[in-house]
Design a protein around this motif. Sequence first.
Motif, PDB file in Angstrom:
ATOM      1  N   GLY A   3      37.136  -6.765 -35.505  1.00 41.49           N
ATOM      2  CA  GLY A   3      37.716  -6.306 -34.247  1.00 41.49           C
ATOM      3  C   GLY A   3      37.518  -4.816 -34.040  1.00 41.49           C
ATOM      4  N   ARG A   4      37.643  -4.051 -35.117  1.00 40.50           N
ATOM      5  CA  ARG A   4      37.417  -2.612 -35.002  1.00 40.50           C
ATOM      6  C   ARG A   4      35.964  -2.302 -34.659  1.00 40.50           C
ATOM      7  NH1 ARG A   4      42.019  -2.521 -37.886  1.00 40.50           N
ATOM      8  NH2 ARG A   4      43.286  -0.623 -37.823  1.00 40.50           N
ATOM      9  N   PHE A   5      35.053  -3.088 -35.216  1.00 35.66           N
ATOM     10  CA  PHE A   5      33.640  -2.896 -34.888  1.00 35.66           C
ATOM     11  C   PHE A   5      33.405  -3.072 -33.390  1.00 35.66           C
ATOM     12  CE2 PHE A   5      29.687  -5.287 -34.015  1.00 35.66           C
ATOM     13  CZ  PHE A   5      28.774  -4.252 -34.182  1.00 35.66           C
ATOM     14  N   ARG A  18      25.731   7.157 -46.224  1.00 39.79           N
ATOM     15  CA  ARG A  18      26.604   8.273 -45.914  1.00 39.79           C
ATOM     16  C   ARG A  18      25.842   9.592 -45.841  1.00 39.79           C
ATOM     17  NH1 ARG A  18      31.833   6.725 -46.072  1.00 39.79           N
ATOM     18  NH2 ARG A  18      32.327   4.807 -47.194  1.00 39.79           N
ATOM     19  N   GLU A  19      24.563   9.600 -46.163  1.00 38.65           N
ATOM     20  CA  GLU A  19      23.812  10.841 -46.214  1.00 38.65           C
ATOM     21  C   GLU A  19      22.691  10.913 -45.193  1.00 38.65           C
ATOM     22  OE1 GLU A  19      22.395  11.015 -50.156  1.00 38.65           O
ATOM     23  OE2 GLU A  19      24.360  11.263 -51.071  1.00 38.65           O
ATOM     24  N   MET A  20      22.279   9.765 -44.699  1.00 33.60           N
ATOM     25  CA  MET A  20      21.066   9.744 -43.880  1.00 33.60           C
ATOM     26  C   MET A  20      21.373   9.941 -42.410  1.00 33.60           C
ATOM     27  SD  MET A  20      18.175   6.783 -43.632  1.00 33.60           S
ATOM     28  CE  MET A  20      19.168   5.709 -42.610  1.00 33.60           C
ATOM     29  N   ARG A  21      20.784  10.922 -41.790  1.00 30.79           N
ATOM     30  CA  ARG A  21      20.807  11.057 -40.338  1.00 30.79           C
ATOM     31  C   ARG A  21      19.544  10.406 -39.791  1.00 30.79           C
ATOM     32  NH1 ARG A  21      21.748  16.842 -37.931  1.00 30.79           N
ATOM     33  NH2 ARG A  21      21.090  15.635 -36.133  1.00 30.79           N
ATOM     34  N   LEU A  22      19.732   9.552 -38.815  1.00 27.89           N
ATOM     35  CA  LEU A  22      18.602   8.787 -38.305  1.00 27.89           C
ATOM     36  C   LEU A  22      17.848   9.590 -37.246  1.00 27.89           C
ATOM     37  CD1 LEU A  22      20.403   5.342 -38.024  1.00 27.89           C
ATOM     38  CD2 LEU A  22      19.041   6.243 -39.907  1.00 27.89           C
ATOM     39  N   LEU A  74      14.017  -4.281 -41.470  1.00 27.12           N
ATOM     40  CA  LEU A  74      13.734  -2.902 -41.865  1.00 27.12           C
ATOM     41  C   LEU A  74      14.943  -2.273 -42.544  1.00 27.12           C
ATOM     42  CD1 LEU A  74      11.768  -1.658 -38.734  1.00 27.12           C
ATOM     43  CD2 LEU A  74      10.891  -1.749 -41.075  1.00 27.12           C
ATOM     44  N   TYR A  75      16.118  -2.556 -42.010  1.00 23.60           N
ATOM     45  CA  TYR A  75      17.342  -2.050 -42.632  1.00 23.60           C
ATOM     46  C   TYR A  75      17.490  -2.608 -44.050  1.00 23.60           C
ATOM     47  CZ  TYR A  75      22.208  -2.477 -44.036  1.00 23.60           C
ATOM     48  OH  TYR A  75      23.356  -2.490 -44.762  1.00 23.60           O
ATOM     49  N   ALA A  76      17.281  -3.913 -44.204  1.00 21.04           N
ATOM     50  CA  ALA A  76      17.440  -4.532 -45.514  1.00 21.04           C
ATOM     51  C   ALA A  76      16.484  -3.918 -46.530  1.00 21.04           C
ATOM     52  CB  ALA A  76      17.217  -6.047 -45.408  1.00 21.04           C
ATOM     53  N   TYR A  77      15.286  -3.567 -46.078  1.00 22.22           N
ATOM     54  CA  TYR A  77      14.296  -2.990 -46.995  1.00 22.22           C
ATOM     55  C   TYR A  77      14.565  -1.510 -47.254  1.00 22.22           C
ATOM     56  CZ  TYR A  77       9.853  -1.187 -48.731  1.00 22.22           C
ATOM     57  OH  TYR A  77       8.894  -0.557 -49.475  1.00 22.22           O
ATOM     58  N   ILE A  81      27.623  -0.111 -39.874  1.00 21.92           N
ATOM     59  CA  ILE A  81      28.714  -0.846 -40.529  1.00 21.92           C
ATOM     60  C   ILE A  81      28.773  -0.497 -42.008  1.00 21.92           C
ATOM     61  CG2 ILE A  81      29.507  -3.134 -41.205  1.00 21.92           C
ATOM     62  CD1 ILE A  81      28.383  -4.175 -38.560  1.00 21.92           C
ATOM     63  N   ARG A  82      27.617  -0.498 -42.654  1.00 17.69           N
ATOM     64  CA  ARG A  82      27.580  -0.175 -44.089  1.00 17.69           C
ATOM     65  C   ARG A  82      28.021   1.260 -44.328  1.00 17.69           C
ATOM     66  NH1 ARG A  82      24.630  -1.897 -48.793  1.00 17.69           N
ATOM     67  NH2 ARG A  82      24.164  -0.148 -50.153  1.00 17.69           N
ATOM     68  N   ALA A  83      27.655   2.165 -43.424  1.00 16.43           N
ATOM     69  CA  ALA A  83      28.040   3.563 -43.579  1.00 16.43           C
ATOM     70  C   ALA A  83      29.543   3.746 -43.424  1.00 16.43           C
ATOM     71  CB  ALA A  83      27.301   4.422 -42.556  1.00 16.43           C
ATOM     72  N   GLY A  84      30.170   2.892 -42.592  1.00 19.67           N
ATOM     73  CA  GLY A  84      31.595   3.046 -42.348  1.00 19.67           C
ATOM     74  C   GLY A  84      32.462   2.466 -43.449  1.00 19.67           C
ATOM     75  N   THR A  85      32.075   1.326 -43.979  1.00 16.61           N
ATOM     76  CA  THR A  85      32.883   0.677 -45.000  1.00 16.61           C
ATOM     77  C   THR A  85      32.081  -0.442 -45.637  1.00 16.61           C
ATOM     78  OG1 THR A  85      34.882  -0.590 -45.437  1.00 16.61           O
ATOM     79  CG2 THR A  85      33.891  -0.890 -43.287  1.00 16.61           C
ATOM     80  N   HIS A  86      32.422  -0.790 -46.844  1.00 18.65           N
ATOM     81  CA  HIS A  86      31.808  -1.947 -47.502  1.00 18.65           C
ATOM     82  C   HIS A  86      32.708  -3.173 -47.396  1.00 18.65           C
ATOM     83  CE1 HIS A  86      28.278  -0.074 -49.359  1.00 18.65           C
ATOM     84  NE2 HIS A  86      29.019   1.001 -49.383  1.00 18.65           N
TER      85      HIS A  86
END
Length: 353
Positions: free
Chosen positions: A94-96, A15-19, A225-228, A81-86
Amino acid sequence: MTTATLSSRADIRPREMRLESLDGLRGLAALFVAWFHIYQRNELIRPGGMMADVMDFTSQYGWLGVQAFFVITGFVIPYSIRAGTHAGGWPNAGRFLAKRGLRLYPPFAAAAALTFGVWILAPLVPGFRGETPDIGAAWVAQNFTLTAPFFGELWANPVFWSLVVEVQYYCVIAALFALRPRVREQRLPIALGLCVAACVISALTPTYLHSVVSWAPLFVIGYLLYAYMVEERAPAPLLLVGAIAIAAMVWSGQLLELIPVAITVCVILLRWRPGPVMLWLGAISYSLYLIHYPIGVRAVRLFGRLDIPGIEVWAYAASVALVLAASWAFYAAFEKPSLRLSRGLRYRKLRDA
């Protein structure tokens, strides 16, 4: 939301990181793809001169920008996806898909309409020397639905093929997203097992089939890379799966494709801080990717007809400038509204989240 970039692995929070690092890389990748298509259709500069050699060298590998996009997508999609909801579940799956469709399809449809419009209007320009295209309703429909190659037809715009691969990747992610609440405790082992299976199958799947499996190692490396970096997973199993992905690429002859992989990995791990120009380029990168071909290639031909000394080199410079300006206008007119629509559709918080 802050404007922090990847300051440290421990500081990364969805929720804080801008890519911003990836925004800059995405802009460069789109620019290289555009330059590849604009110059590799060279019709003005004779080969052999120093200028021709420089322009050819800087453009001939621009197609590798597409592979960089795939690695970036492998990172960004699970992040978003993680940033939007857990929470997972079929409603959010479907929303994705709906969010991705709202984000990507309206600009694509506008770009397809622009491509066909240029094809129709080009023969009306005085001095036109190309072939008049035979545009049928079925072919138009196949391009708008991203199904042209499945009917044995060519793309009206050669960059559209990569969107077919991206759409397949989104469908795979949506299916996994739907199952997320049921596999919560074993999510990483299952994900890594699927990554290994996809990489092994990719080594046996030709890339011309437009299958996401053909390019699976690129998406897998992005996910690792995301997982790490975001989920802070232990590096050992991720490195093992990454080695399998690279081995699959080498086995299938994708040696040059390792270049954008290495660059993207370094950009993420080293936390490159792009400047304002690169961030602007990243903002319009999708628009630039979509419309550079119909505008840039035609613009070179038009500028090349001017009776001006040295126009050959300037025709390419002017065409790139025109493409960038058109991409900015296209972004404002089509892509930015699509972004707002996509962001307006929010995930549901499920009770078991």
